[in-house]
Design a protein around this motif. Structure first.
Motif, PDB file in Angstrom:
ATOM      1  N   GLN A  36      32.528  39.727  55.926  1.00  0.00           N
ATOM      2  CA  GLN A  36      32.515  40.942  56.732  1.00  0.00           C
ATOM      3  C   GLN A  36      33.736  41.807  56.442  1.00  0.00           C
ATOM      4  O   GLN A  36      33.623  43.035  56.296  1.00  0.00           O
ATOM      5  CB  GLN A  36      32.446  40.606  58.226  1.00  0.00           C
ATOM      6  N   GLN A  37      34.915  41.191  56.348  1.00  0.00           N
ATOM      7  CA  GLN A  37      36.131  41.935  56.045  1.00  0.00           C
ATOM      8  C   GLN A  37      36.059  42.559  54.654  1.00  0.00           C
ATOM      9  O   GLN A  37      36.460  43.704  54.456  1.00  0.00           O
ATOM     10  CB  GLN A  37      37.359  41.029  56.161  1.00  0.00           C
ATOM     11  N   ALA A  38      35.540  41.816  53.688  1.00  0.00           N
ATOM     12  CA  ALA A  38      35.433  42.316  52.323  1.00  0.00           C
ATOM     13  C   ALA A  38      34.468  43.496  52.255  1.00  0.00           C
ATOM     14  O   ALA A  38      34.750  44.506  51.598  1.00  0.00           O
ATOM     15  CB  ALA A  38      34.981  41.194  51.386  1.00  0.00           C
ATOM     16  N   ALA A  44      35.156  51.149  52.906  1.00  0.00           N
ATOM     17  CA  ALA A  44      36.241  52.100  53.169  1.00  0.00           C
ATOM     18  C   ALA A  44      36.841  52.637  51.875  1.00  0.00           C
ATOM     19  O   ALA A  44      37.239  53.800  51.811  1.00  0.00           O
ATOM     20  CB  ALA A  44      37.324  51.434  54.012  1.00  0.00           C
ATOM     21  N   SER A  45      36.901  51.827  50.825  1.00  0.00           N
ATOM     22  CA  SER A  45      37.496  52.284  49.565  1.00  0.00           C
ATOM     23  C   SER A  45      36.539  53.109  48.729  1.00  0.00           C
ATOM     24  O   SER A  45      36.965  53.817  47.820  1.00  0.00           O
ATOM     25  CB  SER A  45      38.037  51.099  48.771  1.00  0.00           C
ATOM     26  N   GLU A  56      36.307  48.414  44.340  1.00  0.00           N
ATOM     27  CA  GLU A  56      36.398  47.186  45.136  1.00  0.00           C
ATOM     28  C   GLU A  56      35.039  46.497  45.204  1.00  0.00           C
ATOM     29  O   GLU A  56      34.951  45.276  45.100  1.00  0.00           O
ATOM     30  CB  GLU A  56      36.926  47.499  46.534  1.00  0.00           C
ATOM     31  N   ARG A  57      33.969  47.256  45.353  1.00  0.00           N
ATOM     32  CA  ARG A  57      32.631  46.654  45.411  1.00  0.00           C
ATOM     33  C   ARG A  57      32.319  45.923  44.101  1.00  0.00           C
ATOM     34  O   ARG A  57      31.751  44.829  44.109  1.00  0.00           O
ATOM     35  CB  ARG A  57      31.573  47.724  45.696  1.00  0.00           C
ATOM     36  N   GLN A  58      32.686  46.528  42.960  1.00  0.00           N
ATOM     37  CA  GLN A  58      32.444  45.868  41.675  1.00  0.00           C
ATOM     38  C   GLN A  58      33.274  44.586  41.546  1.00  0.00           C
ATOM     39  O   GLN A  58      32.792  43.588  41.001  1.00  0.00           O
ATOM     40  CB  GLN A  58      32.761  46.821  40.520  1.00  0.00           C
ATOM     41  N   LEU A  59      34.502  44.625  42.045  1.00  0.00           N
ATOM     42  CA  LEU A  59      35.325  43.412  42.030  1.00  0.00           C
ATOM     43  C   LEU A  59      34.669  42.309  42.855  1.00  0.00           C
ATOM     44  O   LEU A  59      34.645  41.143  42.448  1.00  0.00           O
ATOM     45  CB  LEU A  59      36.728  43.704  42.560  1.00  0.00           C
ATOM     46  N   LEU A  60      34.116  42.676  44.014  1.00  0.00           N
ATOM     47  CA  LEU A  60      33.474  41.687  44.884  1.00  0.00           C
ATOM     48  C   LEU A  60      32.195  41.120  44.274  1.00  0.00           C
ATOM     49  O   LEU A  60      31.793  39.998  44.602  1.00  0.00           O
ATOM     50  CB  LEU A  60      33.169  42.294  46.251  1.00  0.00           C
ATOM     51  N   ASP A  61      31.563  41.871  43.399  1.00  0.00           N
ATOM     52  CA  ASP A  61      30.345  41.399  42.740  1.00  0.00           C
ATOM     53  C   ASP A  61      30.652  40.551  41.507  1.00  0.00           C
ATOM     54  O   ASP A  61      29.747  39.953  40.919  1.00  0.00           O
ATOM     55  CB  ASP A  61      29.465  42.583  42.330  1.00  0.00           C
ATOM     56  N   ALA A  62      31.910  40.510  41.108  1.00  0.00           N
ATOM     57  CA  ALA A  62      32.289  39.831  39.868  1.00  0.00           C
ATOM     58  C   ALA A  62      32.464  38.329  40.061  1.00  0.00           C
ATOM     59  O   ALA A  62      32.790  37.854  41.143  1.00  0.00           O
ATOM     60  CB  ALA A  62      33.589  40.436  39.329  1.00  0.00           C
ATOM     61  N   ASP A  63      32.243  37.626  38.975  1.00  0.00           N
ATOM     62  CA  ASP A  63      32.571  36.210  38.889  1.00  0.00           C
ATOM     63  C   ASP A  63      33.863  36.097  38.087  1.00  0.00           C
ATOM     64  O   ASP A  63      34.160  36.934  37.240  1.00  0.00           O
ATOM     65  CB  ASP A  63      31.479  35.427  38.156  1.00  0.00           C
ATOM     66  N   GLN A  77      37.111  38.362  48.092  1.00  0.00           N
ATOM     67  CA  GLN A  77      37.882  39.366  48.818  1.00  0.00           C
ATOM     68  C   GLN A  77      38.971  39.912  47.904  1.00  0.00           C
ATOM     69  O   GLN A  77      39.509  39.184  47.068  1.00  0.00           O
ATOM     70  CB  GLN A  77      38.515  38.728  50.058  1.00  0.00           C
ATOM     71  N   VAL A  78      39.275  41.196  48.074  1.00  0.00           N
ATOM     72  CA  VAL A  78      40.369  41.835  47.360  1.00  0.00           C
ATOM     73  C   VAL A  78      41.592  41.761  48.262  1.00  0.00           C
ATOM     74  O   VAL A  78      41.518  42.104  49.442  1.00  0.00           O
ATOM     75  CB  VAL A  78      40.013  43.304  47.023  1.00  0.00           C
ATOM     76  N   ARG A  79      42.696  41.275  47.725  1.00  0.00           N
ATOM     77  CA  ARG A  79      43.930  41.158  48.494  1.00  0.00           C
ATOM     78  C   ARG A  79      44.884  42.273  48.074  1.00  0.00           C
ATOM     79  O   ARG A  79      45.175  42.437  46.894  1.00  0.00           O
ATOM     80  CB  ARG A  79      44.592  39.787  48.276  1.00  0.00           C
ATOM     81  N   ARG A  80      45.334  43.042  49.063  1.00  0.00           N
ATOM     82  CA  ARG A  80      46.231  44.173  48.817  1.00  0.00           C
ATOM     83  C   ARG A  80      47.575  43.918  49.476  1.00  0.00           C
ATOM     84  O   ARG A  80      47.661  43.255  50.499  1.00  0.00           O
ATOM     85  CB  ARG A  80      45.611  45.452  49.383  1.00  0.00           C
TER      86      ARG A  80
END
Length: 150
Positions: A36-38, A44-45, A56-63, A77-80
């Motif tokens: 949910q957070q991701a 938002a990004s 960010e969405r593409q990063l979340l879809d990546a392996d 999740q992307v960590r900032r």
């Protein structure tokens, strides 16, 4: 003898399996919270490039994969950092049971495109990924598109 109906089957199966342990329920809740957070952060990004030429969405879809394409894990999740720049990726290690999460730094990652798939290639081995410390999964370490959550 009474037959089980389709409606009562889930209750019967749940009774046999004890509906999972508290640890299983807690792990599921943690996984749901991370997702949910991701998703909120990716929304938002928007279409802005977050890191490695990807949104960010593409990063979340990546392996996360090795040079030969062996899958090491899934980006969850992307960590900032405090300034909002991407510092690392929360990765669920492939085939870990129970699920194990580590933060993989961006250093040494490259984008690997195979057809429509965009994955992240690392120079790290499965053993090196497995040797990373367990990620902090509490709400205090979650991030958003603009920085850490308060």
């Amino acid at each position: 003898m009474r037959l089980l109906t389709a409606a009562s089957l889930p209750l019967f199966v749940c009774a046999l399996a004890a509906c999972g342990s508290d640890a299983d329920r807690q792990a599921d809740a943690t996984e749901d919270r991370i997702e949910q957070q991701a998703e909120a952060s990716a929304a938002a990004s928007g279409d802005a490039v977050a890191a490695l030429g990807l949104t960010e969405r593409q990063l979340l879809d990546a392996d996360l994969v090795t040079a030969d394409g062996t899958e090491l894990g899934d980006v969850e999740q992307v960590r900032r950092g405090a300034g909002g720049a991407v510092e690392g990726l929360l990765v669920e290690i492939e085939d870990s049971n129970p699920d194990r999460y580590v933060v993989v730094p961006l250093t040494g990652l490259t984008t690997r495109v195979a057809g429509a798939d965009k994955d992240l290639q690392t120079k790290m081995t499965a053993a090196q990924i497995g040797a990373l410390p367990d990620a902090q999964l509490g709400a205090e370490t979650s991030t958003t598109a603009t920085g850490p959550a308060n």
